[in-house]
Scaffold this active site. Structure first.
Site, mmCIF file in Angstrom:
data_model
loop_
_atom_site.group_PDB
_atom_site.id
_atom_site.type_symbol
_atom_site.label_atom_id
_atom_site.label_comp_id
_atom_site.label_asym_id
_atom_site.label_seq_id
_atom_site.Cartn_x
_atom_site.Cartn_y
_atom_site.Cartn_z
ATOM 1 C CE LYS A 111 -4.399 0.698 0.268
ATOM 2 N NZ LYS A 111 -5.483 -0.323 -0.182
HETATM 3 N N1 GLU Z 1 -7.134 -0.118 -3.472
HETATM 4 C C1 GLU Z 1 -8.168 -1.212 -3.587
HETATM 5 C C2 GLU Z 1 -8.212 -2.110 -2.310
HETATM 6 O O1 GLU Z 1 -7.929 -1.686 -1.306
HETATM 7 C C3 GLU Z 1 -7.601 -1.846 -4.864
HETATM 8 C C4 GLU Z 1 -6.312 -2.289 -4.938
HETATM 9 C C5 GLU Z 1 -5.701 -2.931 -6.158
HETATM 10 O O2 GLU Z 1 -6.566 -2.753 -7.136
HETATM 11 O O3 GLU Z 1 -4.413 -3.204 -6.342
HETATM 12 O O4 GLU Z 1 -8.285 -3.219 -2.435
#
Ligand code: GLU
Length: 421
Positions: A111
């Site tokens: 993240k």
């Molecule tokens: N931000 C989204 C999540 O928390 C998508 C992450 C992604 O597609 O890599 O799952």
């Protein structure tokens, strides 16, 4: 409850660690792997200089945390927010590892975040900040290393800037470095709605399981961003009665169901859901506690805590957001026999379709929307069944079942790969 306890309760890292420890204990996970998986494998902090429109130089702090690359490249979104901090990003990175393992796609977890207030920045400032952040992380990201995606306050445009910056450094176009891109530069059909669609699919399965029917199922959704707005629209189309919408600055309530097509149209014209004539104004905090069948928190962390969990009246809690429920609230909801569809399952439709996007980019061959949706439905239903069966077999709640399933899959891979010395 004392303030200091609430502070600890609402720290996302503590929330993640509490569930991890419980699941690892139930799995009898050996001590070494416990230590390996409890902490992220890499944490990067960057201080990014950005020339602002008025000429002054600002320095923004950004993070990228890679929790695990055991099962494949690290994967996870990038959020822009004034409150984002390292503990939050650590928790979110770990949740991505568990989420990708729950839906059994070949990614680890990561993240990113930048401390900023994107609503107070111009497009030019956002672009320069995004490009410099990407350049600072250049050697740590890539289609085989770590693949960012949209999250809170980032979107297709931000992903396009990341793709372009990375590609300029590589001297070639690299579409698969990031997902959630615009369709004409390697995005996938269906990605935009995917998280909301995934929420609907798991709600359909839960409704079947609890012998409810969609037409008489009353739904309250918190958040009308990329997750909540699509979930609301798709669920209304499928026959659910959406009785409440909570958005920043207020709530909307109509016990007979809000006309979602009209609300979308209203927001399109006015840029906000507030003032919509087809529903009454309602206190946003109280709207989470109204009598309903499904509650979908699809905004940010820590919405259901020890302070309000005993007053929640839903039968099903489908977590569209990451970490909307604290570990202390879990215990209260379990006593009330609320059927929880945990975040690492309920909102996994987004990353699952990101996986499809990455696959299509690498193949250079793009699928029809119906094909994307069909594959998404298959993965979401299979994963829902896996989690619910695991919970029943092991006598644990759905959340701990999802963690146990995920931790077991990641631990199995690490045992197979071994530890490089
Ligand atoms: N931000 C989204 C999540 O928390 C998508 C992450 C992604 O597609 O890599 O799952």
């Amino acid at each position: 409850m004392k303030t200091v306890d609430l502070e600890q309760e609402t720290n996302p890292w503590e929330a993640q660690a509490a569930r991890f420890d419980l699941a690892a204990h139930k799995l009898n996970l050996d001590e070494g792997l416990w230590k390996v998986l409890r902490s992220p494998s890499r944490e990067i902090i960057v201080h990014i200089p950005v020339q602002m429109d008025d000429g002054h130089l600002e320095v923004f702090t950004g993070f990228r945390v890679q929790h695990s690359i055991a099962r494949g490249p690290a994967k996870g979104g990038l959020r822009y927010s004034p409150d984002v901090n390292l503990d939050e990003v650590r928790a979110l990175a770990s949740w991505m590892t568990w989420k990708c393992a729950v839906v059994n796609i070949p990614f680890g977890g990561a993240k990113g975040g930048i401390i900023c207030d994107p609503h107070k920045m111009s497009m030019g400032e956002l672009e320069r900040m995004t490009r410099r952040y990407t350049a600072e992380l250049f050697e740590f990201i890539g289609p085989e290393k770590d693949v960012p995606a949209p999250d809170v306050n980032t979107n297709e445009q931000v992903m396009a800037w990341i793709m372009d910056t990375y590609s300029m450094h590589m001297r070639q176009t690299c579409t698969a470095v990031v997902t959630g891109k615009p369709i004409n530069i390697g995005g996938s059909r269906g990605r935009r709605e995917a998280t909301g669609r995934g929420v609907q699919i798991v709600c359909d399965e839960a409704v079947k399981k609890l012998h409810l029917n969609r037409e008489s199922t009353r739904v309250v959704i918190q958040g009308f961003g990329n997750v909540g707005s699509h979930a609301a629209r798709l669920m209304a189309e499928a026959g659910y009665k959406i009785i409440g919408i909570v958005e920043v600055g207020g709530g909307l309530y109509n016990k007979n169901g809000i006309d979602m097509a009209a609300l979308w149209d209203f927001r399109q014209r006015n840029g906000t859901v507030h003032g919509f004539p087809g529903a009454d104004k309602y206190d946003p905090a109280e709207l989470l506690l109204v009598d309903c069948d499904i509650l979908i928190p699809a905004a940010t962390e820590n919405q259901i805590t020890s302070q309000n969990a005993d007053r929640v009246k839903c039968k099903i809690l489908a977590e569209g957001a990451n970490g909307p429920t604290t570990a202390a609230a879990d215990e209260i909801l379990a006593e009330k026999k609320v059927f929880i569809i945990p975040d690492i399952l309920a909102n996994a439709g987004g990353v699952t379709t990101s996986y499809f996007e990455w696959v299509q980019d690498r193949q250079g061959y793009f699928w029809k929307e119906s094909e994307v949706n069909e594959r998404l439905e298959h993965i979401m239903i299979t994963s829902f069944d896996d989690v619910v069966r695991y919970a029943e077999t092991h006598g644990v709640n759905n959340r701990i079942a999802a963690y146990m399933l995920a931790i077991d899959r990641v631990a199995y891979t690490i045992r197979q790969r071994g530890i490089y010395a």
